[in-house]
Scaffold this motif. Structure first.
Motif, PDB file in Angstrom:
ATOM      1  N   MET A   1       0.845  -1.177   0.000  1.00 29.88           N
ATOM      2  CA  MET A   1       0.000   0.000   0.000  1.00 29.88           C
ATOM      3  C   MET A   1       0.891   1.242   0.000  1.00 29.88           C
ATOM      4  N   THR A   2       0.587   2.187  -0.883  1.00 33.99           N
ATOM      5  CA  THR A   2       1.396   3.401  -0.966  1.00 33.99           C
ATOM      6  C   THR A   2       0.603   4.673  -0.718  1.00 33.99           C
ATOM      7  N   THR A   3      -0.697   4.556  -0.527  1.00 34.29           N
ATOM      8  CA  THR A   3      -1.531   5.739  -0.347  1.00 34.29           C
ATOM      9  C   THR A   3      -2.323   5.633   0.943  1.00 34.29           C
ATOM     10  N   ALA A   4      -2.392   6.748   1.660  1.00 35.93           N
ATOM     11  CA  ALA A   4      -3.188   6.812   2.881  1.00 35.93           C
ATOM     12  C   ALA A   4      -3.814   8.196   2.995  1.00 35.93           C
ATOM     13  N   ILE A   5      -4.938   8.263   3.635  1.00 40.61           N
ATOM     14  CA  ILE A   5      -5.598   9.525   3.977  1.00 40.61           C
ATOM     15  C   ILE A   5      -5.448   9.678   5.483  1.00 40.61           C
ATOM     16  N   ILE A   6      -4.974  10.841   5.910  1.00 35.99           N
ATOM     17  CA  ILE A   6      -4.799  11.103   7.343  1.00 35.99           C
ATOM     18  C   ILE A   6      -5.728  12.243   7.738  1.00 35.99           C
ATOM     19  N   ASN A   7      -6.641  11.951   8.655  1.00 38.87           N
ATOM     20  CA  ASN A   7      -7.569  12.947   9.192  1.00 38.87           C
ATOM     21  C   ASN A   7      -7.053  13.385  10.562  1.00 38.87           C
ATOM     22  N   LEU A   8      -6.904  14.697  10.742  1.00 44.83           N
ATOM     23  CA  LEU A   8      -6.390  15.223  12.008  1.00 44.83           C
ATOM     24  C   LEU A   8      -7.466  15.992  12.766  1.00 44.83           C
ATOM     25  N   ASP A   9      -7.649  15.633  14.020  1.00 41.75           N
ATOM     26  CA  ASP A   9      -8.490  16.402  14.940  1.00 41.75           C
ATOM     27  C   ASP A   9      -9.925  16.610  14.488  1.00 41.75           C
ATOM     28  N   ILE A  10     -10.555  15.618  13.945  1.00 37.11           N
ATOM     29  CA  ILE A  10     -11.964  15.734  13.583  1.00 37.11           C
ATOM     30  C   ILE A  10     -12.774  15.263  14.790  1.00 37.11           C
ATOM     31  N   ILE A  11     -12.731  16.084  15.843  1.00 41.51           N
ATOM     32  CA  ILE A  11     -13.416  15.744  17.095  1.00 41.51           C
ATOM     33  C   ILE A  11     -14.431  16.836  17.414  1.00 41.51           C
ATOM     34  N   ASN A  12     -15.468  16.473  18.153  1.00 41.17           N
ATOM     35  CA  ASN A  12     -16.537  17.410  18.467  1.00 41.17           C
ATOM     36  C   ASN A  12     -16.050  18.656  19.190  1.00 41.17           C
ATOM     37  N   GLU A  13     -15.041  18.543  20.022  1.00 40.63           N
ATOM     38  CA  GLU A  13     -14.553  19.712  20.758  1.00 40.63           C
ATOM     39  C   GLU A  13     -14.012  20.783  19.826  1.00 40.63           C
ATOM     40  N   ILE A  14     -13.670  20.428  18.614  1.00 43.30           N
ATOM     41  CA  ILE A  14     -13.163  21.386  17.631  1.00 43.30           C
ATOM     42  C   ILE A  14     -14.213  21.696  16.566  1.00 43.30           C
ATOM     43  N   THR A  15     -14.982  20.707  16.152  1.00 40.39           N
ATOM     44  CA  THR A  15     -15.866  20.876  15.003  1.00 40.39           C
ATOM     45  C   THR A  15     -17.310  21.218  15.348  1.00 40.39           C
ATOM     46  N   HIS A  16     -17.709  21.073  16.601  1.00 43.32           N
ATOM     47  CA  HIS A  16     -19.100  21.335  17.000  1.00 43.32           C
ATOM     48  C   HIS A  16     -19.210  22.707  17.655  1.00 43.32           C
ATOM     49  N   LYS A  17     -20.320  23.386  17.423  1.00 45.53           N
ATOM     50  CA  LYS A  17     -20.485  24.751  17.940  1.00 45.53           C
ATOM     51  C   LYS A  17     -20.405  24.835  19.465  1.00 45.53           C
ATOM     52  N   ASN A  18     -20.703  23.757  20.160  1.00 42.10           N
ATOM     53  CA  ASN A  18     -20.612  23.752  21.619  1.00 42.10           C
ATOM     54  C   ASN A  18     -19.291  23.179  22.126  1.00 42.10           C
ATOM     55  N   GLY A  19     -18.369  22.915  21.239  1.00 40.11           N
ATOM     56  CA  GLY A  19     -17.072  22.369  21.623  1.00 40.11           C
ATOM     57  C   GLY A  19     -16.225  23.397  22.356  1.00 40.11           C
ATOM     58  N   LYS A  20     -15.353  22.927  23.214  1.00 38.79           N
ATOM     59  CA  LYS A  20     -14.509  23.814  24.014  1.00 38.79           C
ATOM     60  C   LYS A  20     -13.425  24.493  23.188  1.00 38.79           C
ATOM     61  N   LEU A  21     -13.127  23.981  21.997  1.00 39.16           N
ATOM     62  CA  LEU A  21     -12.089  24.554  21.135  1.00 39.16           C
ATOM     63  C   LEU A  21     -12.664  24.932  19.773  1.00 39.16           C
ATOM     64  N   ALA A  22     -13.892  25.359  19.757  1.00 43.37           N
ATOM     65  CA  ALA A  22     -14.645  25.558  18.514  1.00 43.37           C
ATOM     66  C   ALA A  22     -14.406  26.925  17.893  1.00 43.37           C
ATOM     67  N   GLY A  23     -13.194  27.219  17.493  1.00 41.25           N
ATOM     68  CA  GLY A  23     -12.877  28.516  16.922  1.00 41.25           C
ATOM     69  C   GLY A  23     -13.208  28.671  15.447  1.00 41.25           C
ATOM     70  N   TYR A  24     -13.436  27.569  14.736  1.00 43.46           N
ATOM     71  CA  TYR A  24     -13.646  27.635  13.290  1.00 43.46           C
ATOM     72  C   TYR A  24     -14.936  26.963  12.849  1.00 43.46           C
ATOM     73  N   VAL A  25     -15.891  26.858  13.748  1.00 45.11           N
ATOM     74  CA  VAL A  25     -17.129  26.142  13.435  1.00 45.11           C
ATOM     75  C   VAL A  25     -17.868  26.765  12.258  1.00 45.11           C
ATOM     76  N   ASP A  26     -17.930  28.078  12.199  1.00 48.18           N
ATOM     77  CA  ASP A  26     -18.641  28.723  11.084  1.00 48.18           C
ATOM     78  C   ASP A  26     -18.027  28.329   9.742  1.00 48.18           C
TER      79      ASP A  26
END
Length: 67
Positions: A1-26
């Protein structure tokens, strides 16, 4: 295998409007980032590429975050 997709920090605390680190939700919502990520992951799995989800962890007080 030579190809991979890496997802970083796709967690509710960052991506959800009520998350504690939600600076870019909009932007995440207006640009449909989660939907794009899901589509890319589905495409990669269909090609039998490795999909890696990396979660950066913090303690309960989020002292390590870079707010």
């Amino acid at each position: 295998m030579t190809t991979a997709i890496i997802n970083l920090d796709i967690i509710n605390e960052i991506t959800h409007k009520n998350g504690k680190l939600a600076g870019y939700v909009d932007r995440i919502q207006s640009e449909n980032i989660i939907e794009h990520i899901n589509r890319i992951n589905q495409w990669a799995r269909g090609k039998e590429y490795l999909v890696i989800n990396v979660k950066v962890g913090f303690n309960s007080h989020y002292q390590q975050s870079s707010k």
